[in-house]
Design an enzyme around this catalytic site. Sequence first.
Site, PDB file in Angstrom:
ATOM      1  CG  LEU A  20      25.744 -23.703  -4.708  1.00 48.68           C
ATOM      2  CD1 LEU A  20      25.625 -24.748  -3.802  1.00 48.68           C
ATOM      3  CD2 LEU A  20      24.399 -23.425  -6.127  1.00 48.68           C
ATOM      4  CB  CYS A  75      -1.140   0.256   5.487  1.00 51.28           C
ATOM      5  SG  CYS A  75       0.917  -0.835   5.133  1.00 51.28           S
ATOM      6  CB  CYS A 112      -0.837  -4.438   8.358  1.00 52.67           C
ATOM      7  SG  CYS A 112       0.119  -2.890   8.462  1.00 52.67           S
ATOM      8  CG  ASP A 149      26.933 -29.224 -12.046  1.00 48.83           C
ATOM      9  OD1 ASP A 149      27.644 -30.313 -13.037  1.00 48.83           O
ATOM     10  OD2 ASP A 149      25.612 -28.643 -11.783  1.00 48.83           O
ATOM     11  CD  GLU A 179      -0.982  -2.377   2.358  1.00 54.40           C
ATOM     12  OE1 GLU A 179       0.017  -2.430   2.014  1.00 54.40           O
ATOM     13  OE2 GLU A 179      -2.349  -2.836   2.986  1.00 54.40           O
ATOM     14  CB  THR A 184      25.054 -31.278  -8.099  1.00 53.31           C
ATOM     15  OG1 THR A 184      23.747 -32.602  -8.283  1.00 53.31           O
ATOM     16  CG2 THR A 184      24.658 -30.015  -8.856  1.00 53.31           C
ATOM     17  CB  ALA A 212      17.231 -24.403 -15.104  1.00 49.39           C
TER      18      ALA A 212
HETATM   19 ZN    ZN Z   1       0.696  -2.613   6.574  1.00 47.98          ZN
END
Ligand code: ZN
Lengths: 326, 326
Positions: free
Chosen positions: A221, A109, A100, A217, A52, A213, A176
């Site tokens: 990371l 908000c 909220c 590889d 918001e 892996t 992927a």
């Molecule tokens: Zn809020």
Amino acid sequence: MKNFYMQLALNEAWKYQFLTYPNPAVGCVILDKNEKILSISAHQKAGEAHAELNAIKEALKNLKSEFNFPKKADDLYHFILKNHQNLLKNATAFVTLEPCNHQGKTPPCAKLLAELGFKKVFISVKDENKIASGGAEFLQKQGIEVEFELLCKQGEKLLKPFLKWQKGSFKLFKLALSLNGSAYGKIVSSEESRTYAHQIRSVIDMLVVGGETIRKDRPLLDSRLVKAKAPHVCIMTRKSLESFDKNIPLFSVPKRQIFTQIPKEAKFLMFEGGENFLKNFKDEMDCFLIFQNSKLNTQNNVKISLELTPMYKGFLGSDTYGIYEL
Amino acid sequence: MKNFYMQLALNEAWKYQFLTYPNPAVGCVILDKNEKILSISAHQKAGEAHAELNAIKEALKNLKSEFNFPKKADDLYHFILKNHQNLLKNATAFVTLEPCNHQGKTPPCAKLLAELGFKKVFISVKDENKIASGGAEFLQKQGIEVEFELLCKQGEKLLKPFLKWQKGSFKLFKLALSLNGSAYGKIVSSEESRTYAHQIRSVIDMLVVGGETIRKDRPLLDSRLVKAKAPHVCIMTRKSLESFDKNIPLFSVPKRQIFTQIPKEAKFLMFEGGENFLKNFKDEMDCFLIFQNSKLNTQNNVKISLELTPMYKGFLGSDTYGIYEL
Ligand SMILES: [Zn+2]
Ligand SMILES: [Zn+2]
């Protein structure tokens, strides 16, 4: 048109799905008193402005480009309270989650919407969180019209990851693929896909990968594409940690902790791997994030019997990506 | 925001890509004098209303639900000219292609926009078709502000199929895959995907299929999901037509012609098949339409080296689909 505007808010929120951890993904669209769209915004990151507040900032910027908004969410909130010049009087907001009503890292908000003179607030899903809830009731007491449950099934879908990690843990599998389903060789994801994956890595509690892996590889990371915090890593292996070549780049990332068992405190875990890793862990996953490029190749595909239900699908550069549940 | 509105018009037009044959796919968004969205529409089918006429109808319906619009495009045009009550005075239109300026199956859209008092018209791509062009110049002479080339690269992409079939022929390859790239066995596309495919079948000049598929799958190859005209079929085979079992359903479709060579008059051809058919014909295709469901299975994938460039990606039920070029 009200469904259309809520859908815009939902779509914007999905772009930041997972990135708002531990907060929920929330979107907000603001229309002026004549129903012109002023802004389409979302909560982007925990500690930063709520949806918001972001949408109100964008709407004011749209109306008066000379505003010089402070960056910090808390400062922004108070700047807007002081300088809004009633520019959003009688505006309408579409929010995917009830605004909220409590002082968290930013002030409530609901209070901001009321102070600025909003006429109507559409809400997709009511907030069941006892601490933050009560926003709608507050708005109604201030004479603001509130309409609930607009596209609420879609709003609930958006909230699912949040509800999971809030109540325990949330496990996401990242995969992927090429357009013809291969996960082997060099699946080159688009820059945009890799950036999104690195953003997720920068907010999770633990990245979970297979020992196989890592040996093959030799990955790093980290979250270099977004220049952010690299995740801690949990290596699923039957061998000891000492058996790994310590020159594999992931072991040299500063401040990184390495685990071989998932610590109970880890609430948001991302699993990254290929076919075997997926076979081993698919049944305990909450969500699957699948990137797919636009290439067919001559390599074998991932062969697993797995019926997924799409929660969201989008585009990242030339890739497609989908967020699925079982 | 102007890019946002043009993008809405482009997206709406893509939903009807191929279905407007032999016309171009065109989208139109209308905002009222206060920039509130009144309609998001597209040209849906040759012989029916142009995008502008559809968008104007939707905008008027939005403003006054009691309008009782005639169905035929020509009648609709004249009804609106007579009954618009200046409701669209000072409105803005976003059109993906320059409004037409000639009397075709419907009267000129440029004239309609001028008569209704539009204030501004945004155009993505100028119409290079000598018969229909001149719409923008006409609008400007009537005192309407015209802005060209808004998202024009995207507007040009949308027009590509039209430009191809207008200048010669357009070949589209349709492929249905599982999420892991298998085309074998029963790839169950969503109802929405199959409906779109049947809509395309109902407008094309020729459906091209392989003899092998016909013997094995014994298909019907009609447009039953949209209760429309079944396409003529060209069977690519080295054997004679007499060698096929005449009880294969496709041979019993009324009014269908069967070919074994592609006739020169056929301008819009859709190729349907699997891996081998794709291997044989991929290099002569203009576009690829690939449906993909949300399931991984244990079957082999399509293995072809093929780098595609996405033109558009969308969702049809639980499927993803992409329209690609080489
Ligand atoms: Zn809020
Ligand atoms: Zn026209």
